[in-house]
Structure formats: structure tokens, C-alpha cells
Write an enzyme that holds these catalytic residues in place. Structure first.
Site, PDB file in Angstrom:
ATOM      1  N   GLU A  83     -22.622 -22.980  40.629  1.00 38.81           N
ATOM      2  CA  GLU A  83     -23.405 -22.071  42.216  1.00 38.81           C
ATOM      3  C   GLU A  83     -24.429 -22.062  42.363  1.00 38.81           C
ATOM      4  OE1 GLU A  83     -21.654 -18.081  43.896  1.00 38.81           O
ATOM      5  OE2 GLU A  83     -21.494 -18.216  41.736  1.00 38.81           O
ATOM      6  N   LYS A 186     -17.861 -19.650  50.522  1.00 40.43           N
ATOM      7  CA  LYS A 186     -17.169 -18.435  49.723  1.00 40.43           C
ATOM      8  C   LYS A 186     -16.805 -16.995  50.268  1.00 40.43           C
ATOM      9  CE  LYS A 186     -18.397 -16.260  45.582  1.00 40.43           C
ATOM     10  NZ  LYS A 186     -19.806 -15.732  44.217  1.00 40.43           N
ATOM     11  N   CYS A 219     -16.696 -19.338  42.114  1.00 39.06           N
ATOM     12  CA  CYS A 219     -16.525 -18.056  41.248  1.00 39.06           C
ATOM     13  C   CYS A 219     -15.744 -17.085  40.868  1.00 39.06           C
ATOM     14  CB  CYS A 219     -17.904 -17.719  41.439  1.00 39.06           C
ATOM     15  SG  CYS A 219     -18.751 -16.760  40.113  1.00 39.06           S
TER      16      CYS A 219
END
Length: 503
Positions: A83, A186, A219
Site C-alpha cells: 500500500e 479501500k 491494510c
């Protein structure tokens, strides 16, 4: 065996079903993850022109190109980059503008940026990633900033920003011929001023000829219900995880929770992290329910990137995520109701761990049984110190059930055995990286959730595979581990109670 490619050895590990049923025949594939030392923008709050932003990203793309070539030479069929690996972080909504590219939706557009570079404007990064995949004949997964227009609406509930554009933290996947096959925005942002939360969670997966389906998360997503659990409930057994994760001992070190999720969810996880000493970021790996290969830089190690390549089994498409089974009898260890329920409550104290008030009990002597409860949630431990261990290190069993509210809000139930930072009880729950004491143990938690993630972390950031983990029909989770190779830092059963997150 391919040169320099690690080969899995299946270890004894049980999560309520026969592991041999989870593997698709004898098929395997070679995966790679790259922990990248990002070349950062030294002034991320000052906007750059598109030309200067491209000049910056191409420095990081050059490292990607080198590692993709190296992975391909070792037989890799897929490579995952971290990321924020192309641009870094700490941008504002305006200062990241030069880095943004509009990424078409591959569910609506069939596009190969390498062979059709002029079809869309300002897509130079996508073109380079596409050609990288095509040149090295492997799937490439990268993370990059994405710009999408959205309809301005008078409805105050509309999520469209006032300038009519969404900015997303985005994973992209390019097939081995360069075709763009997946795009994921995300959902769970972590203090990311430059980006927007998508108006609805995206559940994105893609097919490969060598390993079937992969799902995409990023994440902070790994701690939340969406999109992770819906992917698992759809039978996706292999997840890709670009991350920029700061180490958080004693419960959420990078490789510790990566392995915990792989074991608890019974999935393969391909995890690629950033490498930055200043930001306390390191820790990447390739994990299956059977074994793990991971990298975690130590204090004093050179600050540089690291490539991991491994041949791993293909997991079957069916999901055993919710299956349970009563624990098997194990002579010599008391981890059944007739003895565990008879354990008296241990003398407890409260100490802060990971910003949460844990109830703790000290592990006194060379062996013993403990029971600690936080309200109705109880943890039990049977332990024995190694006869060769003459360390006087202090250990404690901790229990916490509640809502974590610092740097994120989420409900947890946690049982953890931790090495205390000093000789005083008040030091229990503080960060510790090293230990000498070896413990044999059975750790049991009575969970109100089926989403429980087990881990064993020993000295110098080394993972150990629990000998046995089982979940019973009444929510009891048992983790047994004998003959620890390293000094125990943390043994943890980390339960997520997703349905209470918004209570």
C-alpha cells in the site's frame, strides 16, 4: 524445486476439520510479495505538477520492475506490492492531485494499458504496471491513488465531495498479459486525509488459471467485517493484502496478525508491507493455514526492500470458515470442562495494553493454572516453563472484552499471554521485543464470536505455528503449543465481535 523458492512443509495444525480436504489435489503455485523501501516525497503537503509526480513515482516503479524480474526468474506467477508504495503518504486532498489516475472499472471496460496506451489519458502508471506484468508473464498487484468523478447532489446524505470527484486508495491487478482484471477501493481508511471512503463496500475478487480466485483487501480492512468476511463467505480462500502497517506490540505486530488472520480464517494471505524505520513499518509474508514464510526487519538491520517467494498449495474453493468441532483428548494437559471450569479465579489487577484496560493475573512458579475474566468473558491458561529456562522474566495472562477506541473503533474479546516489560506488575502490557522464557501452554477463551485469530510470537519477531487450535460448538477456542523454539513474547487469541462495532 525452483532455485531460491521456499517450499511449504505442512505442520500439525487443526481448526476443526481435516486440513487435507482444504487443498485442491496436489496443485501448487509460486507467489511473491515485496516489502518496499519507498522513495518518499519530502514535502507531501505541497502539490506537484503531473510531470513531477510521475517523475517521483517512476523511481518507485523502477524498484518494482527490478523485483518483478527477480520474482519471475524464480518462477513466480503473481507478485504483490505494498500500500502507498508508489507515492508514500501524508498528502492532503489537494496535494495528491498530481499523483491521481482514473482507473477504469474492469467489470465494465476490457482494457490492456500496455497494448492500448492511448485509450485513456493520464494513465502512465497503469501502463507501466501493465507492461511489467506482460513483460515478466506474471500477475501484478499494486496500490495507487485513483480519481473518479461523482454526481453532485443536493441530498445532504450524498457522499460525493463538493468538487464532484472521489479520491480512492486503490488496489489494481494486471493479468500476465497486461489486462486490467480487478480494481478495489479501500473501505476502512486509517487517518488518510487524501482519500474518500467509497459510498458502499466493494467485494472484489478475480480469477487466475493457476490458483483460482483471489480476494482483495487493504491494510486496516483486515480488522473489519467488510469487505473481508463477505469474501470469505463467498468461498474465497486466498486474499491479497497490500499494507502500510505500523508495528503495534504486543498484540498487533505486522506478521503476528497476518499469521493470526490466515490461521483463524483458514486462508492464504499474501501480505506486502512498507519498509520504513522512521514510521515503524516492516513485516511481510506469505501465509497458509499450514505454514508461513515471513520477513520482519530487526533493530539495526539495513533499511532496504525484501522479496519473498514461495511455492504454496492451492486451497479449495469451498469454505470451512464456520465449521467447528469438539476438542480432542490430549493426555497430560487439562483443557476440558471437567478441569478448566474448576479453575479458581486468579488474583487479578488492571493494566493498560494497546490502550485498553486488561484484567491480568501473573504466572507464578514453574507451572500452574490460571483463570482471568473481564466481566462475563473468561480466559484460562495451563502453563509449564521449560526445565532449561532459568529466566526470571515476568509473564501475565490478560483478558479484555470491550470496544477499542484509540486509532480506530472496534469491539474485541482477547485472551493473551504476554511477557511483561519489567519486574513490576504495572509493566505488563507494555511493548516487549525479546524474551528468553520458553513456555508450554494451553490457552482457552470462551468467545461470543466465531471470528477468532490465534498467534504465537517469540523473541526477535519470529512466528511459531501453534501445535493445535480448535473451536467447539459453544464458542470455546483452545490453542495448545508445546516445545517453543524461542522465548515467548505473546500468545494470543484475538476475537473480533463485528456486530458490536457500532454499539
Amino acid at each position: 524445486m525452483l532455485p531460491d523458492v521456499a517450499l511449504w512443509v505442512a505442520l500439525a495444525f487443526t481448526w476443526g476439520f481435516d486440513q487435507t480436504e482444504a487443498v485442491t489435489s496436489d496443485s501448487t503455485y509460486v507467489a511473491a510479495v515485496y516489502e518496499h523501501r519507498v522513495i518518499f516525497n519530502p514535502d507531501p503537503h505541497t502539490p506537484l505538477s503531473r510531470l513531477n509526480a510521475l517523475h517521483h513515482m517512476r523511481k518507485n516503479l523502477a524498484a518494482y520492475e527490478e523485483q518483478a524480474a527477480l520474482a519471475a526468474r524464480q518462477g513466480a506467477q503473481i507478485i504483490v506490492f505494498p500500500e502507498d508504495g508508489l507515492q508514500g503518504f501524508n498528502f492532503s486532498r489537494s496535494s495528491i492531485s498530481g499523483y491521481l489516475e482514473t482507473i477504469p472499472d474492469p467489470q465494465e471496460e476490457t482494457w490492456n494499458p500496455c497494448t492500448e496506451p492511448r485509450r485513456f489519458n493520464n494513465t502512465e502508471v497503469q501502463q507501466q504496471l501493465s507492461c511489467m506484468a506482460r513483460r515478466h508473464n506474471l500477475y501484478v498487484v499494486a496500490n495507487m491513488p485513483d480519481l473518479q468523478s461523482c454526481p453532485l447532489q443536493t441530498d445532504p446524505a450524498s457522499s460525493c465531495p463538493t468538487n464532484g470527484r472521489w479520491q480512492f486508495n486503490t488496489n489494481v491487478v494486471f493479468r500476465s498479459d497486461g489486462l486490467l482484471v480487478a480494481r478495489y477501493h479501500k473501505h476502512n481508511l486509517y487517518f488518510e486525509e487524501a482519500f474518500d471512503t467509497p459510498p458502499r463496500p466493494e467485494i472484489i475478487s478475480f480469477e487466475t488459471p493457476f490458483a483460482g480466485r483471489f480476494g482483495l483487501i487493504t491494510c486496516f480492512d483486515i480488522l473489519f467485517y467488510e469487505p473481508k468476511v463477505p469474501l470469505l463467505e463467498r468461498g474465497v480462500r486466498q486474499l491479497i493484502f497490500p499494507t502500510a502497517w505500523m508495528n503495534q506490540l504486543p498484540l498487533l505486530d505486522t506478521i503476528q496478525f497476518q499469521q493470526a488472520f490466515s490461521l483463524g480464517a483458514q486462508v492464504t494471505l499474501l501480505a506486502a508491507n512498507i519498509r520504513s524505520d522512521r514510521l515503524i513499518m516492516t513485516g511481510s509474508g506469505i501465509y497458509t493455514p499450514f505454514a508461513a514464510i515471513s520477513h520482519h526487519a530487526q533493530s539495526g538491520d539495513p533499511e532496504e526492500g525484501h522479496l519473498l517467494v514461495a511455492r504454496i498449495p492451492v486451497l479449495g474453493a469451498h469454505s470451512e470458515y464456520s465449521q467447528v468441532k469438539e476438542p480432542a483428548v490430549d493426555s497430560g494437559y487439562c483443557h476440558h470442562d471437567d478441569c478448566l471450569l474448576s479453575m479458581p479465579h486468579s488474583s487479578t489487577f488492571t493494566s493498560t495494553m494497546m490502550h485498553d484496560p486488561f484484567k491480568f493475573a501473573l504466572l507464578n512458579g514453574t507451572e500452574g493454572n490460571l483463570k482471568v475474566c473481564d466481566g462475563a468473558f473468561c480466559c484460562r491458561l495451563q502453563f509449564q516453563r521449560s526445565p532449561q529456562s532459568d529466566s526470571d522474566e515476568l509473564y501475565a495472562l490478560g483478558a479484555f472484552a470491550g470496544t477499542h477506541i484509540v486509532n480506530g473503533r472496534y469491539a474485541v474479546q482477547v485472551c493473551a499471554v504476554v511477557r511483561c516489560a519489567g519486574s513490576e506488575a504495572s509493566s505488563c502490557g507494555k511493548e516487549v521485543e525479546e524474551a528468553e522464557t520458553k513456555l508450554d501452554f494451553v490457552l482457552v477463551g470462551e468467545f461470543g464470536t466465531k471470528y477468532v485469530y490465534p498467534s504465537v510470537l517469540v523473541s526477535h519477531y519470529v512466528l511459531e505455528q501453534p501445535e493445535r487450535v480448535e473451536r467447539s460448538t459453544d464458542g470455546k477456542v483452545t490453542m495448545k503449543h508445546l516445545n517453543t523454539d524461542g522465548g515467548l513474547v505473546t500468545a494470543c487469541l484475538y476475537g473480533r465481535v463485528y456486530q458490536l462495532d457500532n454499539k
